[in-house]
Design an enzyme around this catalytic site. Structure first.
Site, PDB file in Angstrom:
ATOM      1  N   HIS A 183      16.991  12.082  13.105  1.00 62.91           N
ATOM      2  CA  HIS A 183      16.203  12.791  14.123  1.00 62.91           C
ATOM      3  C   HIS A 183      14.758  12.279  14.140  1.00 62.91           C
ATOM      4  O   HIS A 183      14.277  11.833  15.175  1.00 62.91           O
ATOM      5  CB  HIS A 183      16.256  14.303  13.869  1.00 62.91           C
ATOM      6  CG  HIS A 183      15.443  15.104  14.841  1.00 62.91           C
ATOM      7  ND1 HIS A 183      15.849  16.308  15.357  1.00 62.91           N
ATOM      8  CD2 HIS A 183      14.220  14.875  15.389  1.00 62.91           C
ATOM      9  CE1 HIS A 183      14.934  16.766  16.196  1.00 62.91           C
ATOM     10  NE2 HIS A 183      13.929  15.914  16.222  1.00 62.91           N
ATOM     11  N   GLU A 219       0.796  -1.234   0.000  1.00 59.75           N
ATOM     12  CA  GLU A 219       0.000   0.000   0.000  1.00 59.75           C
ATOM     13  C   GLU A 219       0.831   1.287   0.000  1.00 59.75           C
ATOM     14  O   GLU A 219       0.282   2.366  -0.184  1.00 59.75           O
ATOM     15  CB  GLU A 219      -0.917   0.010   1.230  1.00 59.75           C
ATOM     16  CG  GLU A 219      -1.784  -1.229   1.276  1.00 59.75           C
ATOM     17  CD  GLU A 219      -3.247  -0.932   1.504  1.00 59.75           C
ATOM     18  OE1 GLU A 219      -3.538  -0.100   2.365  1.00 59.75           O
ATOM     19  OE2 GLU A 219      -4.081  -1.543   0.807  1.00 59.75           O
TER      20      GLU A 219
HETATM   21  O1  2HA Z   1      12.632  18.230  17.555  1.00 53.21           O
HETATM   22  O2  2HA Z   1      11.064  16.680  18.958  1.00 53.21           O
HETATM   23  O3  2HA Z   1      10.251  19.052  20.877  1.00 53.21           O
HETATM   24  C1  2HA Z   1      12.470  18.529  18.888  1.00 53.21           C
HETATM   25  C2  2HA Z   1      11.506  17.643  19.511  1.00 53.21           C
HETATM   26  C3  2HA Z   1      11.090  17.973  20.868  1.00 53.21           C
HETATM   27 ZN    ZN Z   2      12.184  16.029  17.258  1.00 51.22          ZN
END
Ligand code: 2HA
Ligand code: ZN
Length: 271
Positions: free
Chosen positions: A210, A169
């Site tokens: 991140h 999907e």
């Molecule tokens: O990118 O995810 O606020 C920063 C966070 C916390």
């Molecule tokens: Zn973050």
């Protein structure tokens, strides 16, 4: 005036943050959400002439002046939102000068909006320019997506293509692919500008090593995009150390995209 704690948008923020926390996408104070609200609807719950505080933005948001958002607070934990929304959330209006926000409700302990507000508001500006119905910008740290960042090339085409191969999907859910930024310092206008630039093209943007941003007209759309990426990344992480015996081929991806009538990134396939 109706009770703000019963407002559907407050309840939606509570439910979504709790859900994301339980999925492990938002450890500690990780993650943030901003939700563009309808002024008339907010007016049923709050006196819009009553400004609690004015808070400087640190960048120009003139393009959003007068718009009202509900936004998670800086340093606040997603797990706590449902138990104390008035401390962990804020409702703010972009002031006419575009340089400040007017707090209409929330951040009860004197707090303020997420440190990632530049990326959020700049992304809202980008998305509204391509889709005037966009309302949500969501950021989080989903485990497998993040794990994949360490073992897979951080290249938009390759990253998207790998995920498209992981679940049937995927190409239907995010035919527009995933934008990828390299590792950058978070909480800055610079990463905000880079994110917003990607958002002109993508509804999903990975922040290298991140996390991820997802956007949409509704909470379900933004959440569903991230959820689908995370599921595919999980399959990738569960299989990447083993010999690949089967795969979804590019011609099958085309078959899917054509059957479901989605406008996919043809340049992300090797045909
Ligand atoms: O990118 O995810 O606020 C920063 C966070 C916390
Ligand atoms: Zn973050």
């Amino acid at each position: 005036m109706k009770d703000i704690l019963t407002a559907p948008f407050v309840v939606e923020m509570e439910k979504t943050t709790a859900n994301m926390y339980r999925l492990g996408w938002d450890e500690r104070n990780g993650g943030n959400i901003s939700y563009l609200l309808d002024e008339k609807e907010v007016g049923e719950y709050l006196d819009l002439t009553k400004v609690i505080r004015t808070i400087p933005l640190g960048f120009d948001a003139t393009k959003l002046k007068g718009k009202i958002f509900i936004v998670t607070g800086t340093g606040k934990y997603f797990k706590n939102v449902e138990f104390d929304p008035e401390t962990n959330l804020g409702i703010l209006r972009i002031a006419d000068d575009g340089q400040n926000v007017e707090l209409l409700w929330g951040y009860k302990d004197g707090g303020k909006f997420t440190s990632e507000l530049p990326a959020h508001l700049m992304s809202h500006i980008s998305r509204l320019s391509v889709d005037p119905t966009n309302r949500i910008v969501m950021h989080c740290h989903p485990t497998y997506t993040l794990a994949m960042n360490y073992v897979h090339e951080l290249d938009e085409k390759k990253f998207t293509h790998t995920l498209w191969e992981m679940c049937t999907e995927c190409i239907v859910v995010f035919p527009d692919g995933i934008g990828v930024l390299p590792w950058m310092l978070c909480g800055t206008n610079t990463i905000g500008e880079a994110t917003a630039e990607k958002m002109k093209e993508f509804r999903l943007v990975v922040w290298g090593m991140h996390g991820i941003y997802g956007v949409g007209k509704t909470m379900d759309e933004a959440f569903g995009l991230i959820e689908t990426v995370e599921k595919a990344a999980q399959i990738y992480m569960l299989t990447c150390n083993r010999p690949r015996i089967n795969t979804i081929t590019d011609s099958q991806l085309v078959e899917l995209a054509e059957h479901f009538g989605v406008n996919y990134r043809k340049d992300f396939l090797d045909l």
